[in-house]
Design an enzyme around this catalytic site. Structure first.
Site, PDB file in Angstrom:
ATOM      1  N   MET A  30       0.841  -1.205   0.000  1.00 51.66           N
ATOM      2  CA  MET A  30       0.000   0.000   0.000  1.00 51.66           C
ATOM      3  C   MET A  30       0.875   1.253   0.000  1.00 51.66           C
ATOM      4  O   MET A  30       0.414   2.346   0.330  1.00 51.66           O
ATOM      5  CB  MET A  30      -0.929  -0.004   1.204  1.00 51.66           C
ATOM      6  N   LEU A  33       6.700   3.146   1.405  1.00 52.44           N
ATOM      7  CA  LEU A  33       7.637   2.026   1.441  1.00 52.44           C
ATOM      8  C   LEU A  33       8.788   2.244   2.415  1.00 52.44           C
ATOM      9  O   LEU A  33       9.325   3.335   2.524  1.00 52.44           O
ATOM     10  CB  LEU A  33       8.199   1.783   0.035  1.00 52.44           C
ATOM     11  N   HIS A  34       9.126   1.170   3.121  1.00 54.53           N
ATOM     12  CA  HIS A  34      10.295   1.179   4.001  1.00 54.53           C
ATOM     13  C   HIS A  34      11.122  -0.061   3.683  1.00 54.53           C
ATOM     14  O   HIS A  34      10.777  -0.833   2.760  1.00 54.53           O
ATOM     15  CB  HIS A  34       9.865   1.238   5.473  1.00 54.53           C
ATOM     16  N   HIS A  37       9.335  -3.448   3.132  1.00 54.43           N
ATOM     17  CA  HIS A  37       8.759  -3.656   1.790  1.00 54.43           C
ATOM     18  C   HIS A  37       9.863  -4.003   0.788  1.00 54.43           C
ATOM     19  O   HIS A  37       9.718  -4.904  -0.034  1.00 54.43           O
ATOM     20  CB  HIS A  37       8.065  -2.375   1.300  1.00 54.43           C
ATOM     21  N   GLN A  61     -10.373  -2.798   2.525  1.00 57.10           N
ATOM     22  CA  GLN A  61      -9.847  -3.392   3.761  1.00 57.10           C
ATOM     23  C   GLN A  61      -9.812  -2.416   4.928  1.00 57.10           C
ATOM     24  O   GLN A  61      -9.353  -2.754   6.006  1.00 57.10           O
ATOM     25  CB  GLN A  61      -8.463  -4.009   3.534  1.00 57.10           C
ATOM     26  N   LYS A 150       5.458 -10.146   8.887  1.00 56.33           N
ATOM     27  CA  LYS A 150       4.977  -9.055   9.746  1.00 56.33           C
ATOM     28  C   LYS A 150       3.457  -9.123   9.923  1.00 56.33           C
ATOM     29  O   LYS A 150       2.940  -8.937  11.014  1.00 56.33           O
ATOM     30  CB  LYS A 150       5.396  -7.730   9.114  1.00 56.33           C
TER      31      LYS A 150
HETATM   32  P1  AMP Z   1       1.528  -2.978   3.450  1.00 59.16           P
HETATM   33  O1  AMP Z   1       2.010  -1.936   2.520  1.00 59.16           O
HETATM   34  O2  AMP Z   1       1.533  -2.576   4.875  1.00 59.16           O
HETATM   35  O3  AMP Z   1       0.228  -3.597   2.991  1.00 59.16           O
HETATM   36  O4  AMP Z   1       2.597  -4.159   3.372  1.00 59.16           O
HETATM   37  C1  AMP Z   1       2.935  -4.752   2.165  1.00 59.16           C
HETATM   38  C2  AMP Z   1       3.735  -5.999   2.420  1.00 59.16           C
HETATM   39  O5  AMP Z   1       4.924  -5.671   3.126  1.00 59.16           O
HETATM   40  C3  AMP Z   1       2.984  -7.032   3.282  1.00 59.16           C
HETATM   41  O6  AMP Z   1       3.196  -8.326   2.755  1.00 59.16           O
HETATM   42  C4  AMP Z   1       3.623  -6.853   4.629  1.00 59.16           C
HETATM   43  O7  AMP Z   1       3.571  -8.006   5.435  1.00 59.16           O
HETATM   44  C5  AMP Z   1       5.058  -6.534   4.242  1.00 59.16           C
HETATM   45  N1  AMP Z   1       5.743  -5.839   5.329  1.00 59.16           N
HETATM   46  C6  AMP Z   1       5.321  -4.745   6.030  1.00 59.16           C
HETATM   47  N2  AMP Z   1       6.200  -4.432   6.999  1.00 59.16           N
HETATM   48  C7  AMP Z   1       7.207  -5.328   6.913  1.00 59.16           C
HETATM   49  C8  AMP Z   1       8.416  -5.542   7.654  1.00 59.16           C
HETATM   50  N3  AMP Z   1       8.764  -4.770   8.665  1.00 59.16           N
HETATM   51  N4  AMP Z   1       9.218  -6.555   7.267  1.00 59.16           N
HETATM   52  C9  AMP Z   1       8.884  -7.369   6.234  1.00 59.16           C
HETATM   53  N5  AMP Z   1       7.755  -7.225   5.506  1.00 59.16           N
HETATM   54  C10 AMP Z   1       6.929  -6.231   5.843  1.00 59.16           C
END
Ligand code: AMP
Length: 283
Positions: A30, A33-34, A37, A61, A150
């Site tokens: 979403m 990005l860090h 991601h 969601q 995560k």
């Molecule tokens: P999001 O943008 O929050 O929907 O996350 C996208 C993807 O990144 C999902 O599969 C998360 O589980 C993964 N993700 C988020 N934070 C982390 C993290 N700290 N380490 C590894 N994967 C992550």
């Protein structure tokens, strides 16, 4: 890096690549990005010839319209990060591309996986996650899908969905990337005050201790120790559970599951911080 805003353009690119027998990995996000991601993208390149990252803040969601609106969207810096890491393509659709008027999303029996932990606090959340991941898979037709540990419950639910679909897509669980002090990286962390940021370290500390205790203690003892930690530090915990990492059912003994995971969500400064750790895994 290619940037595609329409389903048609992305699909044209993917079809062309597939004709050249390129293996395709998909990393749904979403945005905001860090390094967590980005680790998914790096992991994907270990198996795949090209990696498509999607950035889409999925409205279905979110329970709360305000949360959806407030979700950070730093798209310029996201693009920079993706380019720097060598991502092959970014899919950056708007809502009407993902959910055209005539789209009928299938529903899946999630066997209650969506009702516990996060599901109990965010009704409808996982139905939305399943809907968007199914749609993104349908659009991108990847060989492999990369998701983070995560969001442990999300991973388990998508695994279940792929099973129901009889899908040949390979789902890969990527380990949690943490800050130096142990806090799991999350786009929510920026909402913490300096004091909250310090308090938030306690979450991973609790999980790391649980993992250490799991080597020589019974599961009940590990749980008691964690509860004592929660009380001692007055953590505002939505839940702390030790589960069968596949069925997500609460278990009372380590030998009841091949993968045993401790999952928690703690509120700091009103921000819900999710974290988990695999306590034991038999190979
Ligand atoms: P999001 O943008 O929050 O929907 O996350 C996208 C993807 O990144 C999902 O599969 C998360 O589980 C993964 N993700 C988020 N934070 C982390 C993290 N700290 N380490 C590894 N994967 C992550």
């Amino acid at each position: 890096m290619y940037i595609f805003k329409t389903v048609q353009d992305l699909q044209h690119y993917i079809r062309t690549q597939k004709k050249q027998t390129k293996k395709i990995g998909l990393v749904p996000t979403m945005g905001a990005l860090h390094l967590g991601h980005l680790s998914l993208i790096q992991r994907a390149f270990q198996d795949c010839d090209l990696v498509v990252c999607s950035i889409f803040v999925n409205p279905t969601q979110f329970g709360d319209a305000e949360d959806l609106e407030k979700y950070p969207r730093p798209i310029e810096s996201d693009i920079e990060k993706l380019e720097k890491i060598g991502c092959s393509a970014l899919f950056l659709p708007d809502v009407t591309e993902v959910y055209p008027k005539d789209l009928i999303s299938p529903t899946f029996d999630l066997s209650g996986l969506d009702k516990t932990m996060e599901g109990a606090h965010r009704p409808g959340h996982f139905a939305g996650v399943v809907e968007v991941v199914h749609r993104l898979l349908d659009i991108a037709q990847p060989d492999c899908l990369y998701m983070g540990q995560k969001d442990y419950q999300q991973f388990a639910i998508i695994k279940h969905m792929l099973g129901l679909m009889n899908s040949s897509i390979q789902l890969v669980r990527v380990p949690i990337v943490r800050e130096e002090d142990g806090l799991a990286m999350s786009s929510r962390n920026v909402r913490l005050s300096p004091e909250g940021r310090i308090k938030a370290q306690l979450i991973s500390q609790m999980l790391f201790e649980a993992k250490k205790h799991a080597i020589h203690m019974s599961l009940e003892e590990v749980k008691q120790q964690a509860l004592a930690f929660i009380n001692q530090h007055q953590l505002e915990v939505d839940y702390f559970t030790i589960i069968d990492g596949d069925s997500l059912e609460i278990i009372d003994s380590f030998d009841k599951a091949t993968i045993v995971t401790a999952c928690t969500t703690v509120r700091v400064d009103g921000v819900r911080l999710l974290d988990n750790i695999i306590l034991r895994e038999s190979i």
